[in-house]
Design an enzyme around this catalytic site. Structure first.
Site, PDB file in Angstrom:
ATOM      1  N   HIS B 121       0.877  -1.165   0.000  1.00  0.00           N
ATOM      2  CA  HIS B 121       0.000   0.000   0.000  1.00  0.00           C
ATOM      3  C   HIS B 121       0.922   1.224   0.000  1.00  0.00           C
ATOM      4  O   HIS B 121       2.018   1.171   0.548  1.00  0.00           O
ATOM      5  CB  HIS B 121      -0.819  -0.053   1.297  1.00  0.00           C
ATOM      6  CG  HIS B 121      -1.909   0.962   1.411  1.00  0.00           C
ATOM      7  ND1 HIS B 121      -1.662   2.283   1.701  1.00  0.00           N
ATOM      8  CD2 HIS B 121      -3.256   0.852   1.296  1.00  0.00           C
ATOM      9  CE1 HIS B 121      -2.817   2.936   1.766  1.00  0.00           C
ATOM     10  NE2 HIS B 121      -3.798   2.096   1.522  1.00  0.00           N
ATOM     11  N   ASP B 198       3.142  -4.236   7.925  1.00  0.00           N
ATOM     12  CA  ASP B 198       1.864  -3.540   7.800  1.00  0.00           C
ATOM     13  C   ASP B 198       0.760  -4.574   8.039  1.00  0.00           C
ATOM     14  O   ASP B 198       0.505  -5.426   7.191  1.00  0.00           O
ATOM     15  CB  ASP B 198       1.773  -2.921   6.401  1.00  0.00           C
ATOM     16  CG  ASP B 198       0.393  -2.362   6.086  1.00  0.00           C
ATOM     17  OD1 ASP B 198      -0.526  -2.482   6.931  1.00  0.00           O
ATOM     18  OD2 ASP B 198       0.222  -1.798   4.990  1.00  0.00           O
ATOM     19  N   GLN B 201      -4.589  -5.162   7.094  1.00  0.00           N
ATOM     20  CA  GLN B 201      -5.587  -6.121   6.593  1.00  0.00           C
ATOM     21  C   GLN B 201      -5.564  -7.435   7.370  1.00  0.00           C
ATOM     22  O   GLN B 201      -6.505  -8.221   7.295  1.00  0.00           O
ATOM     23  CB  GLN B 201      -5.332  -6.415   5.102  1.00  0.00           C
ATOM     24  CG  GLN B 201      -5.499  -5.212   4.193  1.00  0.00           C
ATOM     25  CD  GLN B 201      -6.925  -4.703   4.144  1.00  0.00           C
ATOM     26  OE1 GLN B 201      -7.880  -5.473   4.311  1.00  0.00           O
ATOM     27  NE2 GLN B 201      -7.089  -3.411   3.940  1.00  0.00           N
ATOM     28  N   LYS B 224     -10.421  -0.722  10.756  1.00  0.00           N
ATOM     29  CA  LYS B 224     -10.626  -1.857   9.856  1.00  0.00           C
ATOM     30  C   LYS B 224     -11.010  -3.112  10.640  1.00  0.00           C
ATOM     31  O   LYS B 224     -11.277  -4.155  10.059  1.00  0.00           O
ATOM     32  CB  LYS B 224      -9.354  -2.124   9.049  1.00  0.00           C
ATOM     33  CG  LYS B 224      -9.034  -1.016   8.042  1.00  0.00           C
ATOM     34  CD  LYS B 224      -7.945  -1.449   7.097  1.00  0.00           C
ATOM     35  CE  LYS B 224      -7.228  -0.297   6.426  1.00  0.00           C
ATOM     36  NZ  LYS B 224      -7.988   0.318   5.328  1.00  0.00           N
ATOM     37  N   CYS B 364      -4.726   2.384  -3.579  1.00  0.00           N
ATOM     38  CA  CYS B 364      -3.494   2.951  -3.019  1.00  0.00           C
ATOM     39  C   CYS B 364      -2.326   1.989  -3.189  1.00  0.00           C
ATOM     40  O   CYS B 364      -1.505   1.829  -2.285  1.00  0.00           O
ATOM     41  CB  CYS B 364      -3.676   3.329  -1.554  1.00  0.00           C
ATOM     42  SG  CYS B 364      -4.993   4.500  -1.307  1.00  0.00           S
TER      43      CYS B 364
END
Lengths: 133, 405
Positions: B121, B198, B201, B224, B364
């Protein structure tokens, strides 16, 4: 799998947009264009290139576009090419969003407005770039 | 009872009618919806206990501080962090990655190398570009294979004693690829590089265990994972956090201040300048408690079934391309697809006309789009409240799209 055709789509995409998306009149390369610009829509990555042939006295003899773009953006680019053909450079520069929307006959939502306006800003770039030369 | 049957009533927003149809929300990967318990916890906090934290010597200040620090304990438990000092609150994943890049960046010099991947991302790419430019460091990217997984052989070639940081996603927000975090961490550590993961998700979908992953940094966003916007988490291994000067300055992160210097506060507050997102921390606690009650293994299993149904169903529709790891390979709750002859934005708009919310565009991740050879994709993502019936509706609607425009 049998599909369900979205019903409310007629409100989103006018007949003009559908038609110009399926059969754009001015899509394709324009060899010998002397005013060219390209830009992207940062929201979606769409890319539009406008190519103009401008005669020495300043009249646009032909305009074409190439685009990796959605239906609204493609239709808008096609309409912009239509509207500037045969116009003078100053007349083309005076073209406004409202002129394009009037032809598209669609209610463009705020989230999609940039799709409709990208070809106009690319047109402005092409006209300015050429003026500097 | 299926998870969606169990949870659906807890999400007030799912009562919405959108364009004449019941909302089918398949965009949790961008931001999930919130259960009533999260909304009520935040409301209760503002109605009863709000004050600034840590320095307010009065009852409300104490209550707010207690609630804020309870959130840290909840996060520690949820991500399997060895200690609460390693849990730093940020404004979100982007903020956390920026903070890490700035913090590590100050220690980088000319010729140092930063390794990212093609899956990233922009939030895990741009901060490193800025750092590389500022410090004269070199940025390199691990390519992906045709199936959307990382080319680990290429990673081996990219790693060298010059590598200072390896920053990569746990789950791709576009193609759903789950990266082998522990393996990459091992390889990176072997050359003395720090690892930054990261987890935006992954956190809503997988059971997390920082000790097992072994990474130096891990970041996530509350919004999220059923929590509120405006708060995220930066986990940092204590041994690593101790080595770094604070990335950003302000109050709260200091012990004592003179005009020309200051003494830093203890961990984790050393990395938390300014008034933190307190109500958001309260909401995050409620979100974590909600997910824990369901059980993350059950959450993953439910979302895996919906993902598989979508992946297989879309692949059967003529003219539809599905991206990412093939069926059978585990992936996050993400399915990106393309409909022949239709732009992703038009796909999303036509689905929205039926009340179905999906994401469309470059997500993104422009370098990944370029790698896939597309401008953008349409993307369906899933959460605990989504049902197999909703997936069926998506499939039949997508099947009818090509005649819609």
């Amino acid at each position: 799998m049998s599909g369900v055709t979205p019903s409310a789509s007629s409100g989103l995409y006018s007949d003009v947009i559908r038609d110009r998306w399926r059969r754009p009149r001015h899509r394709g390369d324009l060899p010998g264009a002397n005013a060219v610009a390209e830009d992207v829509n940062p929201l979606c990555g769409d890319r539009v290139r406008m190519m103009l042939s401008i005669a020495p006295e300043g009249r646009i003899s032909e305009a074409r576009f190439i685009g990796d773009s959605c239906a609204i953006c493609t239709a808008s680019a096609d309409v912009v090419a239509d509207l500037v053909s045969g116009r003078t450079r100053n007349e083309a520069a005076a073209l406004e969003v409202g002129d394009v929307l009037a032809v598209l006959q669609a209610e463009i939502r705020p989230t999609r407005m940039r799709c409709a306006t990208l070809p106009l800003s690319v047109l402005a770039l092409a006209l300015n770039g050429n003026a500097k030369r | 009872m299926r998870l969606d049957e169990l949870t659906r009533g807890d999400f007030p927003i799912l009562q919405r009618i959108v364009n004449g149809h019941p909302l089918v929300y398949l965009d949790s990967g961008a931001s999930s919806q919130k259960p009533r318990s999260v909304l009520e916890a935040m409301n209760r906090y503002y109605e009863r206990s709000h004050a600034n934290v840590h320095r307010s010597i009065h009852t409300l200040g104490e209550e707010a501080t207690e609630l804020y620090e309870v959130a840290r304990d909840a996060v520690q438990r949820f991500i399997g962090a060895p200690s609460r000092e390693e849990v730093v609150f940020t404004r979100g994943t982007t903020d956390g990655l920026g903070l890490i890049a700035e913090t590590i960046g100050r220690t980088l010099g000319k010729g140092d190398e930063i390794v990212v991947t093609e899956l990233e991302h922009h939030s895990n790419l741009i901060p490193w570009q800025l750092v590389a430019k500022d410090r004269g460091a070199v940025l390199k990217a691990v390519p992906i294979l045709a199936d959307g997984t990382l080319d680990l052989a290429a990673l081996d070639c990219l790693l060298s004693p010059h590598t200072r940081v390896v920053a990569f996603t746990h789950v791709s927000n576009v193609v759903g690829t789950i990266t082998p975090v522990a393996e990459i961490v091992r390889k990176a550590r072997a050359v003395g590089a720090l690892t930054v993961v990261d987890g935006a998700q992954a956190a809503p979908h997988l059971r997390l265990d920082m000790s097992a992953l072994g990474c130096d940094f891990y970041v996530l966003s509350a919004h999220k994972m059923l929590g509120p916007t405006g708060i995220g988490v930066m986990y940092g291994r204590r041994a690593v956090l101790d080595r770094f000067e604070p990335g950003r300055g302000g109050s709260e992160m200091i012990k004592e201040v003179w005009i020309d210097h200051a003494q830093w506060n203890d961990l984790p507050w050393r990395f938390e300048p300014g008034t933190p997102p307190i109500a958001e921390a309260v909401g995050l606690t409620a979100a974590i408690e909600y997910l824990e009650k369901l059980g993350m293994d059950r959450v993953a299993e439910h979302e895996r079934a919906l993902t598989r149904q979508t992946q297989e169903g879309l692949a059967r529709i003529p003219g539809v391309t599905v991206y990412g790891p093939p069926a059978g390979v585990d992936r996050g709750a993400v399915v990106s697809f393309a409909v022949d002859g239709l732009h992703p934005h038009d796909v999303a708009a036509l689905l929205d006309a039926e009340g179905i919310a999906v994401r469309a565009g470059h997500h993104c991740a422009m370098p990944l789009m370029r790698r896939l050879g597309v401008v953008g994709t349409s993307r369906a993502t899933f959460s605990v409240f989504n049902s197999p019936d909703e997936v069926s509706l998506l499939l039949t609607t997508v099947a009818g799209l090509r005649s819609a425009l």
